[in-house]
Enzyme design. Structure first.
Site, PDB file in Angstrom:
ATOM      1  CG  HIS A 234      -1.927   1.255   0.878  1.00 47.90           C
ATOM      2  ND1 HIS A 234      -2.901   1.293  -0.089  1.00 47.90           N
ATOM      3  CD2 HIS A 234      -1.859   2.489   1.389  1.00 47.90           C
ATOM      4  CE1 HIS A 234      -3.412   2.496  -0.146  1.00 47.90           C
ATOM      5  NE2 HIS A 234      -2.795   3.255   0.742  1.00 47.90           N
ATOM      6  CE1 TYR A 238      -1.829   7.788  -0.851  1.00 42.51           C
ATOM      7  CE2 TYR A 238      -1.489   5.688   0.239  1.00 42.51           C
ATOM      8  CZ  TYR A 238      -2.333   6.652  -0.241  1.00 42.51           C
ATOM      9  OH  TYR A 238      -3.672   6.492  -0.146  1.00 42.51           O
ATOM     10  CG  HIS A 385      -8.489   1.572  -8.389  1.00 43.80           C
ATOM     11  ND1 HIS A 385      -8.909   2.823  -7.981  1.00 43.80           N
ATOM     12  CD2 HIS A 385      -7.422   1.277  -7.631  1.00 43.80           C
ATOM     13  CE1 HIS A 385      -8.127   3.247  -7.011  1.00 43.80           C
ATOM     14  NE2 HIS A 385      -7.210   2.328  -6.778  1.00 43.80           N
ATOM     15  CG  PHE A 386      -3.942  -0.848 -10.671  1.00 40.12           C
ATOM     16  CD1 PHE A 386      -3.326  -1.010 -11.895  1.00 40.12           C
ATOM     17  CD2 PHE A 386      -4.327  -1.971  -9.959  1.00 40.12           C
ATOM     18  CE1 PHE A 386      -3.104  -2.273 -12.408  1.00 40.12           C
ATOM     19  CE2 PHE A 386      -4.104  -3.238 -10.476  1.00 40.12           C
ATOM     20  CZ  PHE A 386      -3.495  -3.380 -11.700  1.00 40.12           C
ATOM     21  CG  HIS A 387      -4.364   0.524 -16.128  1.00 41.29           C
ATOM     22  ND1 HIS A 387      -4.680  -0.726 -15.689  1.00 41.29           N
ATOM     23  CD2 HIS A 387      -3.195   0.385 -16.819  1.00 41.29           C
ATOM     24  CE1 HIS A 387      -3.754  -1.585 -16.106  1.00 41.29           C
ATOM     25  NE2 HIS A 387      -2.842  -0.937 -16.776  1.00 41.29           N
ATOM     26  NE  ARG A 448      -5.711  -8.028 -10.825  1.00 43.31           N
ATOM     27  CZ  ARG A 448      -4.917  -7.554  -9.842  1.00 43.31           C
ATOM     28  NH1 ARG A 448      -5.346  -7.549  -8.592  1.00 43.31           N
ATOM     29  NH2 ARG A 448      -3.730  -7.076 -10.117  1.00 43.31           N
ATOM     30  NE  ARG A 449      -2.306 -10.226 -10.672  1.00 42.55           N
ATOM     31  CZ  ARG A 449      -1.775 -10.212  -9.462  1.00 42.55           C
ATOM     32  NH1 ARG A 449      -2.197 -11.036  -8.549  1.00 42.55           N
ATOM     33  NH2 ARG A 449      -0.815  -9.364  -9.178  1.00 42.55           N
TER      34      ARG A 449
HETATM   35  C1  HEM Z   1       0.202   1.061 -23.056  1.00 42.60           C
HETATM   36  C2  HEM Z   1      -0.365   1.247 -21.904  1.00 42.60           C
HETATM   37  C3  HEM Z   1      -0.973   0.134 -21.089  1.00 42.60           C
HETATM   38  C4  HEM Z   1      -1.761  -0.909 -21.483  1.00 42.60           C
HETATM   39  C5  HEM Z   1      -2.259  -1.214 -22.896  1.00 42.60           C
HETATM   40  C6  HEM Z   1      -2.060  -1.695 -20.321  1.00 42.60           C
HETATM   41  C7  HEM Z   1      -2.849  -2.832 -20.295  1.00 42.60           C
HETATM   42  C8  HEM Z   1      -3.050  -3.644 -19.205  1.00 42.60           C
HETATM   43  C9  HEM Z   1      -3.965  -4.748 -19.123  1.00 42.60           C
HETATM   44  C10 HEM Z   1      -4.914  -5.182 -20.247  1.00 42.60           C
HETATM   45  C11 HEM Z   1      -3.855  -5.300 -17.895  1.00 42.60           C
HETATM   46  C12 HEM Z   1      -4.696  -6.425 -17.304  1.00 42.60           C
HETATM   47  C13 HEM Z   1      -4.127  -7.746 -17.483  1.00 42.60           C
HETATM   48  C14 HEM Z   1      -4.926  -8.816 -16.754  1.00 42.60           C
HETATM   49  O1  HEM Z   1      -5.328  -8.650 -15.589  1.00 42.60           O
HETATM   50  O2  HEM Z   1      -5.134  -9.877 -17.361  1.00 42.60           O
HETATM   51  C15 HEM Z   1      -2.846  -4.561 -17.183  1.00 42.60           C
HETATM   52  C16 HEM Z   1      -2.413  -4.827 -15.900  1.00 42.60           C
HETATM   53  C17 HEM Z   1      -1.537  -4.031 -15.188  1.00 42.60           C
HETATM   54  N1  HEM Z   1      -1.019  -2.820 -15.603  1.00 42.60           N
HETATM   55 FE1  HEM Z   1      -1.225  -1.973 -17.417  1.00 42.60          FE
HETATM   56  N2  HEM Z   1      -1.445  -1.109 -19.255  1.00 42.60           N
HETATM   57  C18 HEM Z   1      -0.774   0.005 -19.675  1.00 42.60           C
HETATM   58  C19 HEM Z   1      -0.045   0.892 -18.911  1.00 42.60           C
HETATM   59  C20 HEM Z   1       0.266   0.713 -17.575  1.00 42.60           C
HETATM   60  C21 HEM Z   1       1.002   1.639 -16.758  1.00 42.60           C
HETATM   61  C22 HEM Z   1       1.543   2.995 -17.231  1.00 42.60           C
HETATM   62  C23 HEM Z   1       1.133   1.069 -15.536  1.00 42.60           C
HETATM   63  C24 HEM Z   1       1.808   1.590 -14.289  1.00 42.60           C
HETATM   64  C25 HEM Z   1       2.644   2.587 -14.233  1.00 42.60           C
HETATM   65  C26 HEM Z   1       0.486  -0.217 -15.593  1.00 42.60           C
HETATM   66  C27 HEM Z   1       0.436  -1.122 -14.547  1.00 42.60           C
HETATM   67  C28 HEM Z   1      -0.223  -2.330 -14.571  1.00 42.60           C
HETATM   68  C29 HEM Z   1      -0.223  -3.263 -13.471  1.00 42.60           C
HETATM   69  C30 HEM Z   1       0.506  -3.088 -12.128  1.00 42.60           C
HETATM   70  C31 HEM Z   1      -1.032  -4.340 -13.865  1.00 42.60           C
HETATM   71  C32 HEM Z   1      -1.391  -5.544 -13.028  1.00 42.60           C
HETATM   72  C33 HEM Z   1      -0.490  -6.661 -13.226  1.00 42.60           C
HETATM   73  C34 HEM Z   1      -0.944  -7.839 -12.386  1.00 42.60           C
HETATM   74  O3  HEM Z   1      -2.143  -8.081 -12.269  1.00 42.60           O
HETATM   75  O4  HEM Z   1      -0.055  -8.497 -11.850  1.00 42.60           O
HETATM   76  N3  HEM Z   1      -0.048  -0.400 -16.838  1.00 42.60           N
HETATM   77  N4  HEM Z   1      -2.385  -3.548 -18.006  1.00 42.60           N
HETATM   78 CU   LIG Z   2      -3.860  -0.075  -0.758  1.00 42.55          CU
END
Ligand code: HEM
Ligand SMILES: [Cu+2]
Length: 589
Positions: A234, A238, A385-387, A448-449
């Site tokens: 968490h 921040y 949420h976190f995007h 997700r995932r």
């Molecule tokens: C080109 C831009 C991006 C695209 C197309 C994208 C797309 C995605 C998608 C589709 C997922 C979901 C995958 C799933 O749960 O099956 C995901 C997960 C995630 N994304 Fe992105 N994202 C982008 C940019 C970012 C940025 C800028 C960050 C953080 C600075 C980020 C952090 C994350 C994180 C932490 C997860 C979760 C991974 C997990 O579940 O272990 N993403 N993203």
């Molecule tokens: Cu938290």
């Protein structure tokens, strides 16, 4: 806030610091490029639009995406911004350039090791993989190289913090009675929070995950590694946000043509984050058996307090921007918005990022509520949420801020403002599509995932629209986001290759409307605030951790987990305290 004196640019005045910042940004941007590419593949794969990888490799890319973006890109960029902010606001170079290069080198080596371990998963014969996702807790296990890389990366961040504390100490000797300059204050409070919170993940990696992956110990207590992860997981949000806040508080008002509304309020906000961000990590574990409901409830109420500093920030930053607009001749209740410099990509990007953060705050409140969390837990709502938060409030602010910061460390002019403007708007639009659709898909129960959310003989239902339409929006949004990153990298690359200019940007930062003089000096007493933050952590975590160790079969697991009760942890604490007391008594008597 000290202002850059003389007419000379940052790069002329602090050439060593500029080189460190450039190196940090370079690694951040390379990670951004690779991570965004993986993001695109995921978005297209899981929506069934285009499948270029085997579904079995999905976790490898997802781990790479999470680690390279949420850990490497954000933190390397933070190191660059903080190095700039400390040198600029103290108006002095770091104590030793060699020391600064040491932390850049350590963090870079750690990044390379972790990335090699992750991507090794794509090469079957290598026998190496780290498909543990960026949350890397047990029972998923990675190759030892992954954890060793992570440990090096974390130690590198500790050294970077030491670098800034050393600068501050040297400055303090020359300025015994002055208030800590605001930007340095922000850096130091953020780093104290980081030291307190990374202790948890360091214990988890060094004492449990590394020995376990090397085969030195047979088992770990998965709930313990999860809890230690979220103890840090968490506050890391921040850690992502604070560099964005630093830019919103100290740079955005200037870009808007005005000044920060209140320096004391900004200090209070950073202190509140230091105090409140660590004792709440259990709110990520509402669904973990083995933690008593009562502790989850306490984590929930503590979490709600964290809304306060974010709301204070919204107020202060909007007030400062409005002040800027009125300085530029803006009038009316809302018409002043039209007087803002919307053609400046640095301003527009940060303003759009702030607006998205408000939306992210609302979905965050839903995540935080213990009962309503059950509805969206582990669904696509969560990445939605976190995007909005890290993926836009933070990432877009970092990209937009680069249009103003990079020229200062390279001494060159921004290659193209229109491309920059197009880029930040494209990110905003892409995220409106992707994130909004992810939230709705989560409400429909889509997990997700997973590479294969389209189960056989099972249909997800949406109250409005259709699943097909949600998939199209996610794929379209993801594509726009990826193209936006390409434009960003192209613009920054050509900027850094451009010709040197005498005055690449107007780097002057004006004094706040209300300066630090009016606020109590106790705000600057960092030792005291650190003490209070540590006490809060002890209060929040002692009993739950004791319970987790007892319910999960001891420090190294092994035994069968038993259902959680509050008294389980209490018993362990009591036995430990009594036996320590008895031992002491034995020594004394
Ligand atoms: C080109 C831009 C991006 C695209 C197309 C994208 C797309 C995605 C998608 C589709 C997922 C979901 C995958 C799933 O749960 O099956 C995901 C997960 C995630 N994304 Fe992105 N994202 C982008 C940019 C970012 C940025 C800028 C960050 C953080 C600075 C980020 C952090 C994350 C994180 C932490 C997860 C979760 C991974 C997990 O579940 O272990 N993403 N993203
Ligand atoms: Cu938290």
């Amino acid at each position: 806030m000290a202002t850059a004196s003389g007419g000379s640019e940052f790069v002329d005045k602090f050439p060593d610091e500029a080189a460190i910042i450039k190196a940090s940004f370079l690694i951040a941007f390379v990670s951004l490029g690779i991570g965004a590419f993986f993001g695109l593949i995921q978005a297209l794969h899981r929506t069934n639009v285009l499948r270029v990888i085997d579904s079995a490799d999905y976790y490898t890319l997802l781990t790479g995406h999470g680690v390279l973006l949420a850990i490497v890109f954000t933190i390397f960029f933070l190191c660059g911004v903080f190095h700039w902010a400390v040198a600029r606001s103290l108006d002095r170079p770091a104590e030793s350039a060699l020391f600064s290069w040491a932390w850049v080198g350590l963090m870079t080596t750690g990044t390379v090791l972790a990335t090699v371990a992750i991507l090794g998963g794509l090469v079957p014969n290598l026998g190496m993989s780290a498909d543990v996702l960026f949350t890397f807790y047990a029972p998923l296990q990675a190759h030892p190289i992954f954890y060793i890389g992570l440990a090096m990366f974390i130690v590198g961040t500790w050294l970077s913090g030491a670098d800034w504390f050393l600068s501050y100490r040297a400055w303090r000797q020359d300025h015994p009675d002055e208030r800590i300059p605001l930007q340095t204050f922000m850096v130091l409070t953020t780093m104290i929070m980081w030291y307190i919170s990374t202790l948890g993940v360091a214990v988890s990696v060094v004492f449990f995950l590394i020995p376990w992956s090397l085969g030195l110990i047979e088992s770990v207590n998965p709930l313990l590694t999860r809890t230690l992860f979220w103890y840090f997981g968490h506050p890391i949000v921040y850690f992502w946000l604070m560099p964005a806040y630093l830019l919103w508080y100290t740079v955005l008002p200037k870009l808007a043509g005005g000044r920060l509304f209140s320096d004391p309020l900004a200090r209070v906000v950073f202190l509140l984050f230091l105090l409140l961000s660590t004792p709440v990590g259990i709110h990520h574990q509402y669904l973990d058996p083995g933690i008593a409901e009562g502790f989850k409830f306490i984590a929930m109420t503590n979490t709600m307090f964290l809304l306060l500093p974010s709301l204070l920030t919204a107020f202060t930053v909007v007030a400062s921007v409005e002040h800027g607009a009125r300085q530029r001749g803006g009038e009316g209740y809302l018409r002043w918005l039209g007087a803002l410099p919307w053609r400046d990509p640095a301003f527009t990007g940060m303003a759009l990022a702030g607006a998205m953060f408000a939306a992210g705050g609302f979905s965050g409140m839903i995540n935080a509520g213990m009962n309503i969390n059950y509805l969206i837990h582990n669904t696509l709502w969560v990445p939605g949420h976190f995007h909005l938060t890290v993926g836009t409030a933070v990432a877009l602010t970092m990209m937009a801020g680069s249009y103003w910061l990079v020229p200062q460390v390279t001494g060159t002019k921004l290659y193209s403002r229109p491309i920059g403007l197009l880029q930040v708007i494209m990110w905003f639009v892409g995220m409106v599509f992707m994130s909004n659709a992810m939230h709705r898909a989560g409400l429909a129960g889509i997990p997700r995932r997973t590479a294969e959310p389209q189960y056989q003989n099972f249909e997800f239902l949406t109250p409005i629209g259709s699943i097909f339409e949600l998939r199209v929006q996610i794929a379209l949004g993801g594509t726009l986001l990826f193209l936006s990153v390409v434009l960003f990298l192209f613009n920054i690359l050509l900027t850094s290759l451009g010709e040197e200019s005498d005055r690449p940007v107007d780097s002057y930062l004006p004094e706040p409307l209300s300066g630090p003089e009016g606020s109590p000096r106790i705000l600057d007493n960092l030792a005291m605030w650190t003490g209070i933050a540590a006490v809060l952590v002890v209060l929040a975590y002692t009993l739950p951790l004791a319970g987790i160790i007892q319910n999960g079969g001891g420090l190294f697991g092994g035994g069968l987990p038993v259902p959680a009760t509050v008294s389980a942890g209490f018993d362990l604490v009591m036995t430990t305290v009594t036996s320590a007391f008895n031992t002491l008594w034995g020594v004394v008597a």
